[in-house]
Design a protein around this motif. Structure first.
Motif, short mmCIF file in Angstrom:
data_model
loop_
_atom_site.label_atom_id
_atom_site.label_comp_id
_atom_site.label_asym_id
_atom_site.label_seq_id
_atom_site.Cartn_x
_atom_site.Cartn_y
_atom_site.Cartn_z
N GLN A 78 47.19 26.13 44.02
CA GLN A 78 46.26 27.03 43.31
C GLN A 78 46.73 28.49 43.30
N CYS A 79 47.75 28.79 44.03
CA CYS A 79 48.37 30.14 44.06
C CYS A 79 47.34 31.22 44.38
N GLU A 80 46.52 30.97 45.36
CA GLU A 80 45.44 31.91 45.68
C GLU A 80 45.98 33.27 46.12
N ASP A 81 47.09 33.27 46.84
CA ASP A 81 47.67 34.54 47.27
C ASP A 81 48.14 35.37 46.08
N LEU A 82 48.76 34.69 45.10
CA LEU A 82 49.23 35.41 43.91
C LEU A 82 48.08 35.83 43.01
N LEU A 83 47.05 35.01 42.92
CA LEU A 83 45.88 35.38 42.11
C LEU A 83 45.18 36.60 42.68
N GLU A 84 45.12 36.65 44.01
CA GLU A 84 44.52 37.82 44.67
C GLU A 84 45.36 39.08 44.40
N LYS A 85 46.67 38.91 44.47
CA LYS A 85 47.58 40.02 44.21
C LYS A 85 47.45 40.48 42.75
N LYS A 86 47.34 39.49 41.85
CA LYS A 86 47.19 39.81 40.42
C LYS A 86 45.89 40.58 40.16
N ASP A 87 44.81 40.19 40.83
CA ASP A 87 43.53 40.90 40.67
C ASP A 87 43.63 42.35 41.12
N LYS A 88 44.36 42.58 42.22
CA LYS A 88 44.56 43.94 42.71
C LYS A 88 45.35 44.77 41.70
N VAL A 89 46.39 44.16 41.13
CA VAL A 89 47.22 44.87 40.15
C VAL A 89 46.40 45.17 38.89
N GLU A 90 45.56 44.23 38.47
CA GLU A 90 44.70 44.46 37.29
C GLU A 90 43.74 45.61 37.53
N ALA A 91 43.16 45.70 38.74
CA ALA A 91 42.27 46.81 39.09
C ALA A 91 43.04 48.13 39.08
N LYS A 92 44.27 48.07 39.57
CA LYS A 92 45.13 49.26 39.57
C LYS A 92 45.43 49.69 38.14
N ILE A 93 45.68 48.72 37.25
CA ILE A 93 45.97 49.02 35.85
C ILE A 93 44.78 49.73 35.20
N VAL A 94 43.58 49.25 35.48
CA VAL A 94 42.37 49.87 34.90
C VAL A 94 42.27 51.33 35.34
N SER A 95 42.47 51.60 36.63
CA SER A 95 42.37 52.98 37.11
C SER A 95 43.50 53.85 36.54
N LEU A 96 44.70 53.27 36.44
CA LEU A 96 45.82 54.04 35.88
C LEU A 96 45.61 54.33 34.40
N GLU A 97 45.04 53.38 33.66
CA GLU A 97 44.74 53.62 32.25
C GLU A 97 43.73 54.75 32.08
N GLU A 98 42.74 54.79 32.97
CA GLU A 98 41.75 55.87 32.91
C GLU A 98 42.41 57.22 33.18
#
Length: 175
Positions: A78-98
């Motif tokens: 299920q790649c839970e470790d990578l999914l968690e990492k991906k969620d963190k990167v997506e949150a970072k992308i949102v803040s960086l876009e702002e």
């Protein structure tokens, strides 16, 4: 003005804009400093934009890794470790876009406060009466309507430019 005019690495010449600002606003150094504010805000925006793009790239790498792992395990991992990492990167992308959007708006704000480049032939003087007329087209007319020069109602302007036919309009309206 084009933002590339402020970027020396793109062939721009910010000193030309500074000189134009000095001519346009003699005795107002804060107007000349706007050029430096534009350059600084643009630099910050480009840095934010770069960081955003790098975070998107990281997300893509993680996304590919998730796909490889799921393919190799036939969907059992299920790649839970990578999914968690991906969620963190997506949150970072949102803040960086702002941050990037705010930096872009700041750049635009300062850029819009700078006037067009002053032509080299223009006489620099703070008194309007001392300005020279470089060129004129047509004949300057002074309108006098109801003894008030330069003022007229919309129907008077339309009549002057033959923009409507009042008799035909009354006929169409049924009056």
């Amino acid at each position: 003005l084009d933002i590339n005019l402020f970027r020396t690495e793109k062939g721009g010449n910010p000193e030309k804009v500074r000189e134009s600002q000095r001519k346009r606003y003699p005795g107002e150094p804060e107007k000349v400093e706007l050029v430096d504010k534009v350059i600084e805000a643009d630099k910050q925006w480009r840095e934010c934009q770069y960081n955003t793009e790098q975070a998107r790239k990281d997300k893509g790498v993680i996304q590919k890794e998730i796909g490889k792992r799921k393919k190799s395990s036939k969907g059992k991992d299920q790649c839970e470790d990578l999914l968690e990492k991906k969620d963190k990167v997506e949150a970072k992308i949102v803040s960086l876009e702002e941050l990037s959007n705010n930096a872009f708006l700041e750049t635009k704000k300062h850029l819009n406060a700078i006037g067009n480049l002053v032509h080299p032939d223009i006489l620099v003087h703070s008194d309007e009466g001392k300005n020279s007329i470089v060129r004129q087209w047509g004949e300057c007319r002074q309108m006098t309507i109801e003894a008030r020069p330069g003022y007229c109602n919309h129907h008077q302007v339309l009549a002057m430019i033959k923009g409507y036919d009042p008799k035909r309009g009354n006929k169409v309206a049924g009056h």
